[in-house]
Design an enzyme around this catalytic site. Structure first.
Site, PDB file in Angstrom:
ATOM      1  N   HIS A 117      17.162 -52.055  41.573  1.00 36.73           N
ATOM      2  CA  HIS A 117      16.627 -51.962  40.223  1.00 36.73           C
ATOM      3  C   HIS A 117      15.484 -50.952  40.216  1.00 36.73           C
ATOM      4  CE1 HIS A 117      13.864 -54.864  42.098  1.00 36.73           C
ATOM      5  NE2 HIS A 117      12.963 -54.454  41.211  1.00 36.73           N
ATOM      6  N   GLU A 135      11.627 -46.705  42.262  1.00 34.82           N
ATOM      7  CA  GLU A 135      10.274 -47.056  42.700  1.00 34.82           C
ATOM      8  C   GLU A 135       9.854 -46.271  43.931  1.00 34.82           C
ATOM      9  OE1 GLU A 135      10.046 -51.380  42.939  1.00 34.82           O
ATOM     10  OE2 GLU A 135      11.243 -51.490  41.106  1.00 34.82           O
TER      11      GLU A 135
END
Length: 275
Positions: A117, A135
């Site tokens: 994610h 990220e």
């Protein structure tokens, strides 16, 4: 020497399911213990190489209250709780000599990757200067904006490949092989910790040989959002506009530091539900 260790949970050895990462699920306590133990291995490795180092550990998952303070190596200081400046990188500044990313995961839409994610389930993709970043990339570029190299990353094999594509010189430690979103072939946790300790010592020792990931000049950003409500909120921010894509907002920031903070704000807006 100052080091910042940013610790997420999805890329920890043995972790494969959200029941191990979510405070409301039955197996979360076990996940916290595994996360804390890997953080300790990296702390030990940093201090093996630099015994007088100032080591900060940023709890970088969800609530940012996952690492067990009483079990963390007492030679390090813990950055805990939210909201806070720089989010997953809290404690990082221009005086930091090295950043180490532990337990990280591949970006949304990539894989197979364990629990892939980007920030939360509402962020479908982030493109900076046309390049899709999760990220790993977003945080590495923020470290680079401050002149700090990311010298080590651990997680599954997909996360390590994502890091290697961005920073080939960084040390990567695959602690599991992803088979899917919630399945992996994983190292024994003690074996993973042994590898992490050795790798952290090596990475810190070679920190001057590892370049930072710096994005200079004005930065064009596109963010794909899952919820139309979030898009409505995002366009209230000056400079943020809808694009031709139904799920996309875009903006241009004067520098990457500003872009990073705006991306964090969009991720926070994505958690707000209609009244």
């Amino acid at each position: 020497m100052k080091a910042l260790i940013s610790v997420d949970i999805e890329g920890i050895s043995g972790i494969v399911h959200s029941s191990e990462t979510n405070p409301e699920r039955y197996d979360y306590q076990r996940g916290r213990e595994l996360m804390t133990a890997e953080a300790n291995a990296v702390i030990a490795g940093v201090l093996d190489a630099e015994p007088t180092a100032d080591v900060l550990v940023a709890d970088a998952h969800g609530t940012f209250r996952n690492l067990l303070p009483e079990q963390l190596d007492r030679r390090a200081r813990l950055v805990r709780g939210k909201p806070r400046a720089l989010n997953m990188l809290a404690g990082l500044d221009e005086e930091t000599d090295a950043a180490l990313f532990v337990g990280y995961h591949v970006r949304a839409g990539e894989g197979p990757g364990v629990l892939a994610h980007t920030m939360n389930g509402e962020i479908l993709d982030v493109r900076v200067a046309g390049r899709s970043l999760g990220e790993i990339g977003l945080n590495a570029a923020m470290a680079g904006h401050l002149g700090v190299p990311v010298v080590l990353l651990s997680g599954d094999d997909a996360a390590c490949a994502e890091a290697a594509a961005l920073i080939p010189e960084a040390v990567t430690v695959p602690v599991k092989e992803a088979l899917g979103m919630a399945a992996a072939v994983t190292l024994h946790p003690e074996e993973a910790r042994d590898r992490l300790r050795r790798a952290a010592a090596d990475a810190v020792s070679r920190r001057t040989e590892i370049p930072s990931l710096a994005l200079t000049g004005p930065v064009d950003v596109e963010v794909d959002l899952a919820s139309p409500h979030t898009i409505d909120l995002a366009t209230l921010i000056p400079g943020v506009s809808r694009t031709a894509g139904a799920r996309t907002v875009a903006f241009t920031a004067p520098d990457y530091g500003t872009a990073y903070r705006l991306i964090l704000l969009l991720a926070q807006l994505a958690t707000i539900r209609p009244a």
